[in-house]
Motif scaffolding. Structure first.
Motif, PDB file in Angstrom:
ATOM      1  N   TYR A   1      34.239  58.023  47.174  1.00 28.88           N
ATOM      2  CA  TYR A   1      33.741  56.669  47.453  1.00 28.88           C
ATOM      3  C   TYR A   1      34.661  55.714  46.700  1.00 28.88           C
ATOM      4  O   TYR A   1      34.712  55.739  45.470  1.00 28.88           O
ATOM      5  N   SER A   2      35.391  54.883  47.428  1.00 24.38           N
ATOM      6  CA  SER A   2      36.351  53.976  46.810  1.00 24.38           C
ATOM      7  C   SER A   2      35.713  52.594  46.684  1.00 24.38           C
ATOM      8  O   SER A   2      35.315  51.982  47.677  1.00 24.38           O
ATOM      9  N   ASN A   3      35.614  52.109  45.456  1.00 25.02           N
ATOM     10  CA  ASN A   3      34.861  50.889  45.177  1.00 25.02           C
ATOM     11  C   ASN A   3      35.724  49.838  44.496  1.00 25.02           C
ATOM     12  O   ASN A   3      36.102  49.992  43.338  1.00 25.02           O
ATOM     13  N   SER A   4      36.013  48.774  45.213  1.00 26.20           N
ATOM     14  CA  SER A   4      36.824  47.686  44.671  1.00 26.20           C
ATOM     15  C   SER A   4      35.959  46.452  44.493  1.00 26.20           C
ATOM     16  O   SER A   4      36.289  45.375  44.975  1.00 26.20           O
ATOM     17  N   TRP A   5      34.844  46.619  43.842  1.00 27.25           N
ATOM     18  CA  TRP A   5      33.900  45.517  43.641  1.00 27.25           C
ATOM     19  C   TRP A   5      33.130  45.771  42.349  1.00 27.25           C
ATOM     20  O   TRP A   5      33.223  46.848  41.764  1.00 27.25           O
ATOM     21  N   GLY A   6      32.401  44.784  41.915  1.00 26.92           N
ATOM     22  CA  GLY A   6      31.651  44.928  40.677  1.00 26.92           C
ATOM     23  C   GLY A   6      31.008  43.620  40.297  1.00 26.92           C
ATOM     24  O   GLY A   6      30.997  42.668  41.074  1.00 26.92           O
ATOM     25  N   PRO A   7      30.464  43.550  39.077  1.00 27.18           N
ATOM     26  CA  PRO A   7      29.820  42.310  38.642  1.00 27.18           C
ATOM     27  C   PRO A   7      30.862  41.207  38.468  1.00 27.18           C
ATOM     28  O   PRO A   7      32.044  41.496  38.329  1.00 27.18           O
ATOM     29  N   PRO A   8      30.434  39.957  38.454  1.00 29.69           N
ATOM     30  CA  PRO A   8      31.390  38.878  38.226  1.00 29.69           C
ATOM     31  C   PRO A   8      32.011  39.047  36.840  1.00 29.69           C
ATOM     32  O   PRO A   8      31.374  39.557  35.921  1.00 29.69           O
ATOM     33  N   ASP A   9      33.251  38.627  36.730  1.00 27.71           N
ATOM     34  CA  ASP A   9      33.966  38.814  35.475  1.00 27.71           C
ATOM     35  C   ASP A   9      33.569  37.775  34.445  1.00 27.71           C
ATOM     36  O   ASP A   9      33.383  36.604  34.766  1.00 27.71           O
ATOM     37  N   GLY A  10      33.452  38.201  33.203  1.00 26.07           N
ATOM     38  CA  GLY A  10      33.433  37.274  32.086  1.00 26.07           C
ATOM     39  C   GLY A  10      32.093  36.760  31.630  1.00 26.07           C
ATOM     40  O   GLY A  10      32.020  36.073  30.624  1.00 26.07           O
ATOM     41  N   SER A  11      31.007  37.074  32.336  1.00 31.14           N
ATOM     42  CA  SER A  11      29.736  36.613  31.812  1.00 31.14           C
ATOM     43  C   SER A  11      28.687  37.691  31.938  1.00 31.14           C
ATOM     44  O   SER A  11      28.539  38.311  32.988  1.00 31.14           O
ATOM     45  N   GLY A  12      28.003  37.927  30.847  1.00 30.55           N
ATOM     46  CA  GLY A  12      26.925  38.897  30.828  1.00 30.55           C
ATOM     47  C   GLY A  12      27.421  40.317  30.718  1.00 30.55           C
ATOM     48  O   GLY A  12      28.586  40.604  30.971  1.00 30.55           O
ATOM     49  N   TYR A  13      26.514  41.171  30.280  1.00 32.40           N
ATOM     50  CA  TYR A  13      26.739  42.605  30.380  1.00 32.40           C
ATOM     51  C   TYR A  13      25.919  43.000  31.605  1.00 32.40           C
ATOM     52  O   TYR A  13      24.697  42.893  31.589  1.00 32.40           O
ATOM     53  N   SER A  14      26.577  43.408  32.680  1.00 35.12           N
ATOM     54  CA  SER A  14      25.870  43.655  33.945  1.00 35.12           C
ATOM     55  C   SER A  14      25.730  45.141  34.184  1.00 35.12           C
ATOM     56  O   SER A  14      26.716  45.826  34.432  1.00 35.12           O
ATOM     57  N   ASP A  15      24.529  45.621  34.124  1.00 37.77           N
ATOM     58  CA  ASP A  15      24.315  47.045  34.338  1.00 37.77           C
ATOM     59  C   ASP A  15      24.051  47.328  35.813  1.00 37.77           C
ATOM     60  O   ASP A  15      23.717  46.431  36.581  1.00 37.77           O
ATOM     61  N   THR A  16      24.222  48.591  36.170  1.00 33.92           N
ATOM     62  CA  THR A  16      23.842  49.026  37.508  1.00 33.92           C
ATOM     63  C   THR A  16      22.323  49.047  37.593  1.00 33.92           C
ATOM     64  O   THR A  16      21.638  49.232  36.589  1.00 33.92           O
TER      65      THR A  16
ATOM     66  N   GLY B   1      15.976  43.197  41.641  1.00 34.43           N
ATOM     67  CA  GLY B   1      16.429  43.508  40.284  1.00 34.43           C
ATOM     68  C   GLY B   1      16.896  42.259  39.583  1.00 34.43           C
ATOM     69  O   GLY B   1      16.527  41.143  39.946  1.00 34.43           O
ATOM     70  N   LYS B   2      17.715  42.475  38.567  1.00 33.84           N
ATOM     71  CA  LYS B   2      18.154  41.353  37.753  1.00 33.84           C
ATOM     72  C   LYS B   2      18.997  40.382  38.562  1.00 33.84           C
ATOM     73  O   LYS B   2      19.681  40.755  39.491  1.00 33.84           O
ATOM     74  N   ALA B   3      18.959  39.146  38.165  1.00 31.94           N
ATOM     75  CA  ALA B   3      19.702  38.124  38.884  1.00 31.94           C
ATOM     76  C   ALA B   3      21.165  38.156  38.472  1.00 31.94           C
ATOM     77  O   ALA B   3      21.632  37.346  37.701  1.00 31.94           O
ATOM     78  N   THR B   4      21.866  39.147  38.981  1.00 34.85           N
ATOM     79  CA  THR B   4      23.290  39.184  38.731  1.00 34.85           C
ATOM     80  C   THR B   4      23.962  39.103  40.081  1.00 34.85           C
ATOM     81  O   THR B   4      23.334  39.307  41.102  1.00 34.85           O
ATOM     82  N   SER B   5      25.241  38.796  40.093  1.00 33.60           N
ATOM     83  CA  SER B   5      25.923  38.747  41.374  1.00 33.60           C
ATOM     84  C   SER B   5      27.070  39.738  41.379  1.00 33.60           C
ATOM     85  O   SER B   5      27.518  40.202  40.353  1.00 33.60           O
ATOM     86  N   VAL B   6      27.490  40.045  42.570  1.00 35.80           N
ATOM     87  CA  VAL B   6      28.507  41.063  42.747  1.00 35.80           C
ATOM     88  C   VAL B   6      29.618  40.485  43.603  1.00 35.80           C
ATOM     89  O   VAL B   6      29.345  39.892  44.632  1.00 35.80           O
ATOM     90  N   VAL B   7      30.859  40.615  43.165  1.00 32.72           N
ATOM     91  CA  VAL B   7      31.954  40.085  43.970  1.00 32.72           C
ATOM     92  C   VAL B   7      32.991  41.170  44.185  1.00 32.72           C
ATOM     93  O   VAL B   7      33.187  42.010  43.324  1.00 32.72           O
TER      94      VAL B   7
ATOM     95  N   ASP C   1      37.269  39.125  29.638  1.00 31.62           N
ATOM     96  CA  ASP C   1      36.301  40.170  29.923  1.00 31.62           C
ATOM     97  C   ASP C   1      36.777  41.493  29.347  1.00 31.62           C
ATOM     98  O   ASP C   1      37.936  41.652  28.949  1.00 31.62           O
ATOM     99  N   ASN C   2      35.858  42.436  29.287  1.00 29.41           N
ATOM    100  CA  ASN C   2      36.124  43.793  28.840  1.00 29.41           C
ATOM    101  C   ASN C   2      35.293  44.666  29.758  1.00 29.41           C
ATOM    102  O   ASN C   2      34.105  44.398  29.952  1.00 29.41           O
TER     103      ASN C   2
ATOM    104  N   ASN D   1      39.059  42.215  37.013  1.00 31.42           N
ATOM    105  CA  ASN D   1      40.170  41.264  36.917  1.00 31.42           C
ATOM    106  C   ASN D   1      39.880  40.140  35.932  1.00 31.42           C
ATOM    107  O   ASN D   1      40.378  39.034  36.087  1.00 31.42           O
ATOM    108  N   GLY D   2      39.079  40.425  34.934  1.00 31.73           N
ATOM    109  CA  GLY D   2      38.616  39.370  34.028  1.00 31.73           C
ATOM    110  C   GLY D   2      39.591  38.979  32.950  1.00 31.73           C
ATOM    111  O   GLY D   2      39.257  38.193  32.066  1.00 31.73           O
TER     112      GLY D   2
END
Ligand SMILES: *[C@@H]1O[C@H](CO)[C@@H](O)[C@H](O)[C@H]1NC(C)=O
Ligand SMILES: *[C@@H]1O[C@H](CO)[C@@H](O)[C@H](O)[C@H]1NC(C)=O
Ligand SMILES: *[C@@H]1O[C@H](CO)[C@@H](O)[C@H](O)[C@H]1NC(C)=O
Ligand SMILES: [Ca+2]
Ligand SMILES: [Ca+2]
Ligand SMILES: [Ca+2]
Ligand SMILES: [Ca+2]
Length: 629
Positions: A220-235, A620-626, A269-270, A264-265
């Protein structure tokens, strides 16, 4: 008509253009001729002249007719094959695209060994895939695609996004069809899974995508994730369950492979704040710039295993397929280094379908290369398993040739053992000077060879972006579990987080582990922490002896581990290693980290060239995914 050509780090067999050159050229399989009077091909000629693979000689036939004779040293002399020759010639005349980056990821070499991804299935989980694209269609696994946005079987990005189509081309665009690019695994089968959308996605949609057709998907190739630079975003909890059941029941129990863009943060970001990359079940991938430095957008990432070229606006973009049957020439991001890694893993699974999810990770540790990749903020460290590791680049640049070679004779590693330390509760106030706290691991821990290491921490930080966390192993290796994230001022009152690092891979865990926590501004507290260790009790690679071939000079002693070795000159303290560079001390690395932490000034604003979907999860939590461009 000029179209995208060649592939990152390799000389491609795929080309498209400038058929008009043919009549100037006399060709043999390993020789061809190119006009000198053409500036557009000068830089390619110069590059080839410097490479060992090609010999370039000037033939002066007449004043008007200055020609370079190019000999491909890797091919036999004078065996004719017109088709090959013309493609090679056309390629040479093409402008530089994805091709001929150095150091090479050795994809051409893996192809030359006969691997092309055939028999391997890759799900591209993204914003859709144009399955009718003429450079992709033959490799699309018809009947298995799905669109979790519109809940239908056509993953075509109806909204016009082409991020997923770009990722797919890097994995499995056709070879030798004179269109766009050639994918790393150009005979693999791709299943398009449409997940990302403007209208918001849920934990359920994500988990369905990550377990889509589990019995037939290998990667499964995944080129996406939580927005960079704010919050610790868990699955979300469903994604956690999907990843966990993927590695236990996917691929007939050998485990699904999940590749993940490390983010790409840049210095804001880390990746340890990204729950997807931070998972031990995913293979995090960062990006390398074509000038052998980490791409400017790559994040510090102790959870990332390796790097591949990801394209940059500052040196060279990558090329790929794009929506509406077009080609794109402006790709940059860990979104694009990740499908390259997925393709390399596909070649490895073709070489040995019995590899399990941990075998694949061991292979990457073993074969990725340090080369002379540099970074102004961070240094390489030689870890306790004698393998160089870098805070951004992991174990280095992936090497497709070594991956398939080692894969073909690989024996599955022993089963995974885990160990949890007791919990320390130091309850310390933390300020800018930082605090340290240690946990001793004794013989009660049966692990002898580490894989992943997790630190489970509870803390308080009035500005979470000021937190820096470093873990030092008994071997002295430092993992930068968290670095300052300059834009994040969230007040984490009762923060709990599990940080993951792969940098201690192969080390023995017995001894003292120390965390050092700094909160550069605004106060914080370190409440509790413990270690969760994963690895094996037995040597995971008993048949690999890196000192066996006497790699050291006479007078030097080879001290090795499974993953790397050091040459120690018994008459002096000089050491060298597999990767040819003197060991970098831990203290150098510390000062480099401190420099980064203070060096706020010079960071580049990353412009998201490709897409910038911002979506909210509705569950779930109000996080966004880009998607990561
Ligand atoms: C020189 O090469 C470029 C790109 O390869 C091509 O577009 C151009 O037509 C060539 N010019 C000549 C005179 O061959
Ligand atoms: C791809 O590899 C398979 C298995 O080695 C081989 O049978 C097939 O001919 C290859 N296809 C191409 C187009 O190279
Ligand atoms: C070992 O180090 C000594 C002193 O630096 C040097 O003279 C000698 O040539 C080295 N030997 C080897 C084999 O590198
Ligand atoms: Ca659809
Ligand atoms: Ca193609
Ligand atoms: Ca990130
Ligand atoms: Ca991971």
């Amino acid at each position: 008509m000029i179209r995208c050509l060649l592939y990152v780090g390799v000389i491609s067999t795929q080309t498209c253009l400038h058929v008009h050159c043919d009549d100037q050229i006399h060709h043999y399989t390993n020789q061809f001729v190119v006009s000198c009077n053409n500036e557009s091909s000068d830089d390619i000629i110069a590059e080839w002249a410097l490479s060992e693979k090609f010999r370039v000689e000037k033939l002066t036939i007449s004043d008007q007719d200055c020609l370079y004779l190019v000999t491909d040293m890797s091919k036999p002399n004078n065996t004719r094959s017109i088709e090959r020759d013309t493609t090679t010639i056309k390629k040479l005349m093409a402008p530089r695209k994805n091709g001929a980056l150095a150091p090479s990821m050795k994809i051409q070499e893996a192809w030359n060994l006969g691997y092309n991804g055939s028999g391997v299935t890759i799900a591209v989980v993204d914003d859709g895939v144009e399955i009718t694209h003429t450079d992709l269609d033959a490799n699309m696994y018809s009947g298995y695609h799905f669109d979790y946005v519109d809940y239908d079987t056509n993953p075509d990005p109806a909204d016009g996004n082409d991020h997923g189509t770009m990722c797919t081309g890097l994995i499995a665009a056709k070879a030798n069809n004179n269109e766009c690019v050639v994918g790393v695994a150009y005979r693999a089968q791709v299943i398009g899974v449409r997940l990302l959308t403007w209208s918001g996605i849920t934990d359920l949609m994500e988990s369905q995508s990550l377990s889509h057709q589990r019995s037939i998907v290998d990667i499964y190739s995944n080129s996406w994730g939580p927005p960079d630079g704010s919050g610790y975003s868990d699955t979300g909890s469903l994604v956690k369950a999907a990843l966990r059941s993927g590695i236990t029941s996917g691929r007939s129990g050998k485990g699904s492979i999940f590749t993940w863009a490390a983010g790409n943060g840049q210095k804001d970001d880390n990746c340890n704040a990204d729950g997807y990359v931070n998972s031990i079940y995913t293979i995090g991938v960062t990006s390398l710039d074509s000038t052998s430095i980490p791409a400017f957008y790559s994040e510090v990432c102790a959870a990332a295993m390796a790097t591949t070229y990801g394209g940059t606006s500052t040196s060279r973009y990558l090329y790929s397929t794009a929506y509406k049957r077009s080609c794109a020439n402006n790709l940059q991001g860990t979104s694009f280094s990740t499908p390259v890694a997925s393709g390399i893993i596909a070649l490895s699974l073709q070489a040995n379908p019995n590899l399990n999810w941990r075998d694949v990770q061991h292979l990457i540790v073993l074969t990725s290369k340090q080369y002379n990749l540099t970074d102004s903020n961070y240094s390489w460290q030689l870890n306790g398993a004698k393998k160089y590791v870098h805070p951004i680049l992991g174990f280095g640049l992936m090497d497709a040739e070594d991956m398939v070679k080692y894969a073909s004779t690989w024996k599955q590693v022993p089963s995974q053992v885990s160990f949890q330390s007791s919990k320390n509760s130091p309850n310390l106030y933390v300020g800018a000077s930082g605090v340290s706290n240690s946990i001793a691991i004794g013989s009660g821990c049966s692990i002898q060879y580490l894989e992943h290491v997790q630190v489970q921490l509870s803390f308080h930080a009035m500005g979470i972006g000021y937190v820096e966390l470093t873990l030092t192993s008994p071997s002295g290796t430092k993992s930068f579990l968290m670095t300052q994230r300059y834009g994040d001022y969230y007040n984490a009152r009762n923060g709990t987080w599990t940080f993951m690092t792969v940098h201690h891979w192969g080390e023995a865990p017995q001894g003292t582990w120390t965390i050092h926590m700094v909160v550069a501004a605004l106060p914080g507290h370190l409440y509790t922490w413990k270690l969760i260790l994963y690895g094996t009790t037995r040597d995971p690679l008993p048949n690999i002896n890196v000192c066996a071939g006497n790699p050291c000079a006479s007078g030097e002693t080879c001290t090795g581990n499974n993953y790397g070795y050091e040459c120690i000159n018994v008459t002096s303290t000089t050491t060298s290693s597999t990767e040819g560079v003197t060991a970098i001390t831990a203290s150098n690395t510390t000062s480099a980290a401190a420099k980064l932490a203070r060096g706020i000034a010079a960071f580049v604003v990353f412009v998201c060239i490709v897409v910038a979907l911002v979506v909210k999860r509705s569950v779930g939590k109000a996080t966004s995914v880009v998607p990561i461009a």
